[in-house]
Design a protein around this motif. Structure first.
Motif, PDB file in Angstrom:
ATOM      1  N   ILE A  52      -1.275  27.267 123.610  1.00 52.21           N
ATOM      2  CA  ILE A  52      -0.580  27.979 122.534  1.00 52.21           C
ATOM      3  C   ILE A  52      -0.706  27.174 121.241  1.00 52.21           C
ATOM      4  O   ILE A  52      -0.894  25.961 121.273  1.00 52.21           O
ATOM      5  N   PRO A  53      -0.600  27.843 120.090  1.00 49.35           N
ATOM      6  CA  PRO A  53      -0.692  27.118 118.822  1.00 49.35           C
ATOM      7  C   PRO A  53       0.511  26.200 118.619  1.00 49.35           C
ATOM      8  O   PRO A  53       1.614  26.490 119.075  1.00 49.35           O
ATOM      9  N   GLY A  54       0.276  25.109 117.935  1.00 46.30           N
ATOM     10  CA  GLY A  54       1.333  24.127 117.703  1.00 46.30           C
ATOM     11  C   GLY A  54       2.183  24.401 116.483  1.00 46.30           C
ATOM     12  O   GLY A  54       3.131  23.666 116.212  1.00 46.30           O
ATOM     13  N   SER A  55       1.886  25.453 115.736  1.00 41.90           N
ATOM     14  CA  SER A  55       2.637  25.705 114.505  1.00 41.90           C
ATOM     15  C   SER A  55       4.064  26.187 114.750  1.00 41.90           C
ATOM     16  O   SER A  55       4.943  25.983 113.921  1.00 41.90           O
ATOM     17  N   PHE A  56       4.314  26.833 115.918  1.00 43.63           N
ATOM     18  CA  PHE A  56       5.669  27.261 116.275  1.00 43.63           C
ATOM     19  C   PHE A  56       5.708  27.544 117.767  1.00 43.63           C
ATOM     20  O   PHE A  56       5.020  28.431 118.259  1.00 43.63           O
ATOM     21  N   PHE A  57       6.494  26.757 118.477  1.00 49.84           N
ATOM     22  CA  PHE A  57       6.690  27.013 119.901  1.00 49.84           C
ATOM     23  C   PHE A  57       8.019  26.424 120.345  1.00 49.84           C
ATOM     24  O   PHE A  57       8.591  25.567 119.688  1.00 49.84           O
ATOM     25  N   MET A  58       8.502  26.927 121.473  1.00 47.37           N
ATOM     26  CA  MET A  58       9.706  26.400 122.099  1.00 47.37           C
ATOM     27  C   MET A  58       9.280  25.749 123.406  1.00 47.37           C
ATOM     28  O   MET A  58       8.450  26.285 124.129  1.00 47.37           O
ATOM     29  N   ILE A  59       9.877  24.584 123.686  1.00 46.31           N
ATOM     30  CA  ILE A  59       9.550  23.858 124.913  1.00 46.31           C
ATOM     31  C   ILE A  59      10.832  23.389 125.582  1.00 46.31           C
ATOM     32  O   ILE A  59      11.823  23.066 124.902  1.00 46.31           O
ATOM     33  N   LYS A  60      10.817  23.358 126.902  1.00 52.24           N
ATOM     34  CA  LYS A  60      11.953  22.835 127.656  1.00 52.24           C
ATOM     35  C   LYS A  60      12.010  21.321 127.431  1.00 52.24           C
ATOM     36  O   LYS A  60      10.998  20.628 127.552  1.00 52.24           O
ATOM     37  N   VAL A  61      13.204  20.816 127.124  1.00 52.12           N
ATOM     38  CA  VAL A  61      13.381  19.382 126.895  1.00 52.12           C
ATOM     39  C   VAL A  61      12.951  18.590 128.131  1.00 52.12           C
ATOM     40  O   VAL A  61      12.265  17.572 128.018  1.00 52.12           O
ATOM     41  N   LYS A  62      13.326  19.073 129.291  1.00 51.54           N
ATOM     42  CA  LYS A  62      12.962  18.395 130.549  1.00 51.54           C
ATOM     43  C   LYS A  62      11.442  18.231 130.652  1.00 51.54           C
ATOM     44  O   LYS A  62      10.950  17.159 131.007  1.00 51.54           O
ATOM     45  N   SER A  63      10.700  19.275 130.329  1.00 44.85           N
ATOM     46  CA  SER A  63       9.233  19.222 130.400  1.00 44.85           C
ATOM     47  C   SER A  63       8.663  18.278 129.346  1.00 44.85           C
ATOM     48  O   SER A  63       7.723  17.524 129.617  1.00 44.85           O
ATOM     49  N   LEU A  64       9.236  18.318 128.154  1.00 49.67           N
ATOM     50  CA  LEU A  64       8.779  17.441 127.075  1.00 49.67           C
ATOM     51  C   LEU A  64       8.968  15.976 127.465  1.00 49.67           C
ATOM     52  O   LEU A  64       8.098  15.136 127.214  1.00 49.67           O
ATOM     53  N   LEU A  65      10.080  15.663 128.095  1.00 48.46           N
ATOM     54  CA  LEU A  65      10.330  14.296 128.552  1.00 48.46           C
ATOM     55  C   LEU A  65       9.375  13.920 129.684  1.00 48.46           C
ATOM     56  O   LEU A  65       8.912  12.773 129.756  1.00 48.46           O
ATOM     57  N   GLN A  66       9.055  14.870 130.560  1.00 50.83           N
ATOM     58  CA  GLN A  66       8.143  14.598 131.673  1.00 50.83           C
ATOM     59  C   GLN A  66       6.743  14.223 131.201  1.00 50.83           C
ATOM     60  O   GLN A  66       6.047  13.464 131.870  1.00 50.83           O
ATOM     61  N   VAL A  67       6.316  14.769 130.054  1.00 49.13           N
ATOM     62  CA  VAL A  67       4.986  14.441 129.523  1.00 49.13           C
ATOM     63  C   VAL A  67       5.047  13.335 128.480  1.00 49.13           C
ATOM     64  O   VAL A  67       4.091  13.104 127.752  1.00 49.13           O
ATOM     65  N   ASN A  68       6.208  12.658 128.409  1.00 47.65           N
ATOM     66  CA  ASN A  68       6.396  11.547 127.473  1.00 47.65           C
ATOM     67  C   ASN A  68       6.277  11.986 126.013  1.00 47.65           C
ATOM     68  O   ASN A  68       5.613  11.335 125.210  1.00 47.65           O
ATOM     69  N   MET A  69       6.903  13.112 125.716  1.00 49.09           N
ATOM     70  CA  MET A  69       6.964  13.667 124.362  1.00 49.09           C
ATOM     71  C   MET A  69       5.567  14.100 123.890  1.00 49.09           C
ATOM     72  O   MET A  69       4.651  14.187 124.679  1.00 49.09           O
ATOM     73  N   LEU A  70       5.435  14.359 122.594  1.00 47.91           N
ATOM     74  CA  LEU A  70       4.135  14.744 122.039  1.00 47.91           C
ATOM     75  C   LEU A  70       3.281  13.501 121.867  1.00 47.91           C
ATOM     76  O   LEU A  70       3.781  12.431 121.527  1.00 47.91           O
ATOM     77  N   ASP A  71       1.997  13.630 122.107  1.00 43.58           N
ATOM     78  CA  ASP A  71       1.083  12.503 122.060  1.00 43.58           C
ATOM     79  C   ASP A  71       0.897  12.048 120.613  1.00 43.58           C
ATOM     80  O   ASP A  71       0.583  12.847 119.733  1.00 43.58           O
ATOM     81  N   THR A  72       1.074  10.761 120.362  1.00 44.66           N
ATOM     82  CA  THR A  72       0.954  10.222 119.001  1.00 44.66           C
ATOM     83  C   THR A  72      -0.460   9.738 118.686  1.00 44.66           C
ATOM     84  O   THR A  72      -0.701   9.222 117.600  1.00 44.66           O
ATOM     85  N   GLY A  73      -1.386   9.913 119.623  1.00 41.64           N
ATOM     86  CA  GLY A  73      -2.758   9.452 119.405  1.00 41.64           C
ATOM     87  C   GLY A  73      -3.589  10.384 118.550  1.00 41.64           C
ATOM     88  O   GLY A  73      -4.717  10.063 118.199  1.00 41.64           O
ATOM     89  N   THR A  74      -3.028  11.555 118.226  1.00 35.70           N
ATOM     90  CA  THR A  74      -3.771  12.515 117.408  1.00 35.70           C
ATOM     91  C   THR A  74      -2.931  12.891 116.192  1.00 35.70           C
ATOM     92  O   THR A  74      -1.722  12.683 116.156  1.00 35.70           O
ATOM     93  N   PHE A  75      -3.603  13.453 115.210  1.00 35.91           N
ATOM     94  CA  PHE A  75      -2.917  13.948 114.022  1.00 35.91           C
ATOM     95  C   PHE A  75      -3.632  15.211 113.546  1.00 35.91           C
ATOM     96  O   PHE A  75      -4.845  15.199 113.359  1.00 35.91           O
ATOM     97  N   LEU A  76      -2.893  16.283 113.417  1.00 35.45           N
ATOM     98  CA  LEU A  76      -3.359  17.578 112.925  1.00 35.45           C
ATOM     99  C   LEU A  76      -4.234  18.364 113.903  1.00 35.45           C
ATOM    100  O   LEU A  76      -4.227  19.574 113.878  1.00 35.45           O
ATOM    101  N   TYR A  77      -4.983  17.701 114.732  1.00 38.08           N
ATOM    102  CA  TYR A  77      -5.904  18.395 115.623  1.00 38.08           C
ATOM    103  C   TYR A  77      -5.703  17.955 117.072  1.00 38.08           C
ATOM    104  O   TYR A  77      -5.471  16.782 117.334  1.00 38.08           O
TER     105      TYR A  77
END
Length: 194
Positions: free
Chosen positions: A100-125
């Motif tokens: 799904i596009p990253g411009s607007f989405f809803m995510i379960k907090v539990k799932s976000l924590l399971q994947v260690n939040m959003l990956d900081t190794g990328t920017f914009l793409y």
């Protein structure tokens, strides 16, 4: 910060600043749909880019090594080399998709924590691609809510960009794509001579 301040939060919405939502109940609609589907970790409404529906941007297929390479050739045509297969919404208007596009989405907090939040190794793409891969490793899906929509007013005009801006944008794209391949495909654009 938000999860520390509001520890009982079950869902988080990620929204770009150039996103416009024209009705308030979109949030409760998404929360309801993500709640009833235990297999869905993240859901997005249908995106209208500058007032138009572009089926190639509302979701896409999981990139492969081949599609990533083709998408980043210097003399490539503008096309999506990892298109999404047909989508089949359920009775609630939820359609499982690859990315799904990253411009607007809803995510379960539990799932976000399971994947260690959003990956900081990328920017914009490639943030969306990485999130999708991480969720899939947990046997979780991403989905579209076909009954909901939002406006993404993407005002980027390539014709008015300076050469320096275009070069910087391509560097960011290259670095993010190289990170994706190195960390999730065990490959690297530099190793491939790109």
């Amino acid at each position: 910060f938000a999860m520390d301040k509001y520890p009982n939060t079950k869902y988080i919405c990620i929204m770009n600043p150039d996103v416009i939502v024209s009705y308030r109940n979109i949030f409760s609609n998404l929360a309801y749909k993500i709640k009833i589907r235990k297999d869905v970790a993240a859901i997005s409404p249908i995106m209208l880019v500058n007032g138009k529906l572009d089926s190639k941007l509302m979701c896409w297929g999981t990139p492969t090594n081949k599609s990533i390479i083709l998408d980043h050739l210097v003399f490539r045509k503008k096309y999506n080399t990892a298109p999404m297969k047909d989508i089949y919404p359920d009775k609630d208007g939820v359609a499982i998709v690859d990315v799904i596009p990253g411009s607007f989405f809803m995510i379960k907090v539990k799932s976000l924590l399971q994947v260690n939040m959003l990956d900081t190794g990328t920017f914009l793409y490639n943030e969306e691609n990485i999130l999708s891969l991480k969720l899939r490793n947990l046997n979780l899906n991403e989905a579209l809510s076909i009954n909901d929509f939002y406006f993404h007013n993407h005002l980027e005009n390539v014709k008015t960009k300076s050469l320096k801006d275009k070069i910087n944008g391509n560097k960011i794209l290259y670095n993010s794509t190289s990170y994706l391949q190195k960390n999730f495909y065990k490959n690297n654009l530099a190793q491939l001579g790109l």
